[in-house]
Design an enzyme around this catalytic site. Structure first.
Site, PDB file in Angstrom:
ATOM      1  N   GLU A 291      73.639  45.701  59.062  1.00 58.54           N
ATOM      2  CA  GLU A 291      74.454  46.915  58.930  1.00 58.54           C
ATOM      3  C   GLU A 291      75.583  46.755  57.917  1.00 58.54           C
ATOM      4  OE1 GLU A 291      77.614  49.482  61.600  1.00 58.54           O
ATOM      5  OE2 GLU A 291      76.534  47.798  62.479  1.00 58.54           O
ATOM      6  N   ASP A 292      76.272  45.613  57.964  1.00 55.07           N
ATOM      7  CA  ASP A 292      77.521  45.476  57.212  1.00 55.07           C
ATOM      8  C   ASP A 292      77.418  44.640  55.936  1.00 55.07           C
ATOM      9  OD1 ASP A 292      78.717  46.952  59.188  1.00 55.07           O
ATOM     10  OD2 ASP A 292      79.458  45.222  60.303  1.00 55.07           O
TER      11      ASP A 292
END
Length: 703
Positions: free
Chosen positions: A76-77
């Site tokens: 996600e990051d």
């Protein structure tokens, strides 16, 4: 590896050296991926996945789960992909990480829808591998432990979500250790003042209670020794959130809740549990109706224990829980006990969890969207249960407040769908009757009968509600398709069978519908006017001449303003001056085309309900051009006011067509501007700018 030492110490205690090495490699990937990232608290971001992984390590989960927890935010990051993880650590770890990751790069209509879709994705991943939710629970627990750096409103939102979703999931999976921590932190952040007051009161009361607890503990221990029964007696303190919930839902005052002294007796076998119960009932008087046997009939999450409320000769109320060591560990760890006790046997909590997960698949299939799915799941997360019997003696667990309709669907979907009546304890009873423990239910079915939409007003279980809703939607769709078919044939003045099936499907796709049946349903539901569809069918049909409604024979060179009106005369009503993207409808005149009105136009607001010539229409998404609109601006008199207002409007690239000034009594004038602008967004922008001008009292749109 500075933050890895504490986690390594825990995993070294129960995992193989090679597995610990794999976890070390996963830590290195996570540390490199999150390098330079900081949490809102100011700590390096890597501290969060390490803390989540340690929570799971203390539950003694397998090494793949620990690895996935360490890397649960890298997809996600960071720039790390699922394929990168699969190449390095295998498909299982990559699937776990992807299952926990939040959805990104998808546009949702609302924040609620995005959260619901994220939750739906997580639950479906959990069905494939239950470890996904264990990682998510650990992730949420550490986030709750570090909420202090966030704004109060954000803390409350996260705390509410924790109390409504994550703590109940932990409870449903039987992981009381995580459930109680999530509840306590959720309560402390949701209602900080109430938490502080209750915590102080509990601390104060604890000192007064110590002597009473020790005396009762000594009495039970002495009796067990005399009866030669193995048992360890522990004083058990209620959590602050448990006290708050009982005060709110049942008892009412702090003193009444704290009057109950709670104890837990841990023994070696089920037989000993029942023998201890007999001894405890000999010492203290059991209260009628306050005994529960969760050993013979485990809770929906697999929890097993004997519960009894008693009263001493001094009128002290005592709550006793009696269970074996294995039951106690199962109560603490729930499904996580599958990894704690690798005996090869299926534990009750694991079996119950898998049953629940299978039910999620059916809820998903019957839900139209993520918001509906999460609503159905929430219903099934209610902790209270009712136990009833089939005529053959099988026990069925249902949520508190359940009815015979819920019972019917719990037996089988087909039984629920064809249910027409029921017998409760051999007597006919309404389908809306609320069931209580011990009832025997018999469902009466009839071939060809269908669910009643009115059942939604009293059905409680997620399965029942999802199936009833699914049937109602399909029923409404069938009716809408039939109505759309009739309306379209009426507008065409000929039979739809005269068109080729391929042509009908092509027209549907041109108007952005997946199939012609979907288009008919939209016509029947009033989402698109039948005359527009009829025009499109005729316009694209080489056998037909230009329809009556059209007087323009060629396609426009610029993008059209109203969707589906190619070749038609379109006029804009001067009574309300619609602009893109006002909600609109059109008055259809044979031979004259469409006159477009705003839905709020006073001239048609009442009339269109009684006149089938008014049809709903939509703006084309690529509409261009300038449209007439009125602005009414109430201003305080002053030198240069008109010039300044005119300048502000012109600076927004809005053409002024006309200005009329109405003088009111006192120092106020009304400036009526007729302007030409592009759409509602431009209108909203100019109104916003005018409202902050000091001498402007009021600004509104004027037809």
């Amino acid at each position: 590896m500075v933050y890895f030492a504490g986690l390594k110490e825990v995993v070294d205690s129960y995992l193989e050296p090679a597995q610990v090495d794999d976890i070390g490699r996963a830590y290195e990937v996570a540390e490199a991926a999150h390098e330079g990232q900081m949490r809102s608290s100011g700590d390096p971001y890597i501290t969060h996945p390490v803390a989540a992984a340690r929570i799971l390590a203390e539950l003694r989960l397998d090494h793949q789960t620990i690895m996935a927890a360490l890397m649960h935010d890298v997809i996600e990051d960071t720039e790390v992909t699922k394929q990168d993880l699969a190449d390095q650590f295998g498909d299982q770890v990559a699937e776990l990480v992807e299952g926990v990751s939040k959805l990104t790069q998808i546009n949702f209509r609302s924040k609620e829808e995005a959260q619901a879709e994220n939750f739906r994705k997580m639950m479906m991943a959990m069905v494939q591998d239950i470890r996904v939710i264990l990682i998510k629970l650990a992730d949420r627990l550490h986030n709750m432990q570090t909420l202090g750096s966030l704004r109060p409103d954000k803390r409350r939102r996260i705390a509410r979500e924790t109390l409504e979703i994550y703590a109940p999931i932990a409870n449903r999976l039987g992981i009381y250790k995580l459930k109680e921590q999530l509840e306590l932190l959720g309560f402390a952040n949701m209602h900080p003042l109430r938490y502080k007051i209750l915590q102080a009161s509990v601390t104060k009361a604890r000192g007064h209670r110590k002597a009473v607890i020790e005396k009762i503990q000594e009495q039970i221990t002495k009796r067990l020794k005399e009866a030669h029964i193995k048992g360890m007696v522990l004083g058990r303190e209620k959590s602050v959130y448990s006290i708050y919930r009982k005060m709110r839902d049942k008892v009412g005052t702090f003193n009444e809740v704290m009057d109950i002294y709670a104890f837990r007796v841990i023994t070696d076998s089920e037989d000993s549990c029942y023998r201890i119960l007999g001894q405890v009932h000999n010492i203290f008087k059991p209260l009628p109706g306050r005994f529960k046997d969760y050993i013979a009939i485990p809770k929906a999450n697999g929890y097993q224990s004997l519960h009894s409320i008693l009263q001493s000769k001094q009128q002290v109320r005592i709550e006793v829980q009696i269970r074996t060591e294995l039951m106690d560990q199962m109560a603490e760890h729930g499904v996580a006990a599958h990894w704690l006790y690798k005996t090869g046997n299926s534990h009750p909590a694991e079996h119950k969890a898998r049953e629940w997960l299978q039910s999620l698949i059916e809820l998903q299939q019957n839900a139209d969207n993520s918001l509906e799915f999460i609503e159905n799941v929430k219903i099934d997360l209610f902790p209270d249960e009712v136990y009833v019997f089939t005529p053959k003696g099988k026990i069925i667990q249902l949520p508190k407040g359940a009815t015979p309709v819920d019972f019917a669907y719990a037996i089988h979907t087909d039984v629920g769908n064809t249910c027409i009546a029921c017998k409760i304890d051999k007597q006919f009873a309404p389908l809306s009757t609320k069931l209580t423990n011990g009832m025997t239910i018999e469902v009466v079915t009839a071939l060809g009968s269908k669910p009643n939409p009115a059942w939604l007003s009293f059905a409680m279980s997620g399965k029942a509600r999802a199936n009833i809703r699914s049937f109602v939607k399909n029923m409404r769709r069938d009716e809408a398709v039939n109505l759309g078919y009739r309306l379209l044939e009426q507008s065409l003045a000929k039979n739809l069978d005269s068109f080729e099936v391929e042509h009908l499907e092509q027209v549907a796709k041109t108007i952005n519908y997946d199939s012609f049946e979907d288009l008919l349903a939209a016509v029947g539901l009033g989402r698109i006017a039948s005359v527009l569809v009829a025009h499109r069918l005729n316009m694209d049909d080489p056998q037909e001449a230009t329809p009556d409604l059209g007087s323009v024979s060629s396609q426009p060179s610029e993008p059209i303003a109203i969707k589906g009106t190619e070749g038609l005369v379109v006029k804009y009503a001067k009574c309300c001056n619609p602009i893109p993207f006002d909600p609109i409808l059109a008055y259809v005149s044979a031979g004259k085309g469409f006159t477009v009105h705003r839905q709020t136009c006073p001239n048609v607001k009442r009339a269109h309900k009684q006149n089938d010539r008014y049809v709903p229409i939509e703006w084309s998404p690529d509409v261009v051009g300038e449209f007439t609109c009125g602005l009414e601006i109430e201003v305080f008199n002053g030198r240069g006011v008109l010039a300044q207002i005119t300048s502000i409007i012109s600076n927004q690239e809005i053409n002024i067509v006309n200005v009329k000034i109405d003088e009111l009594d006192g120092d106020i004038n009304i400036l009526n501007f007729e302007v030409r602008l592009k759409d509602r967004a431009q209108l909203a922008s100019i109104i916003k700018k005018l409202r902050v001008v000091p001498f402007v009292n009021k600004v509104q749109r004027h037809s």
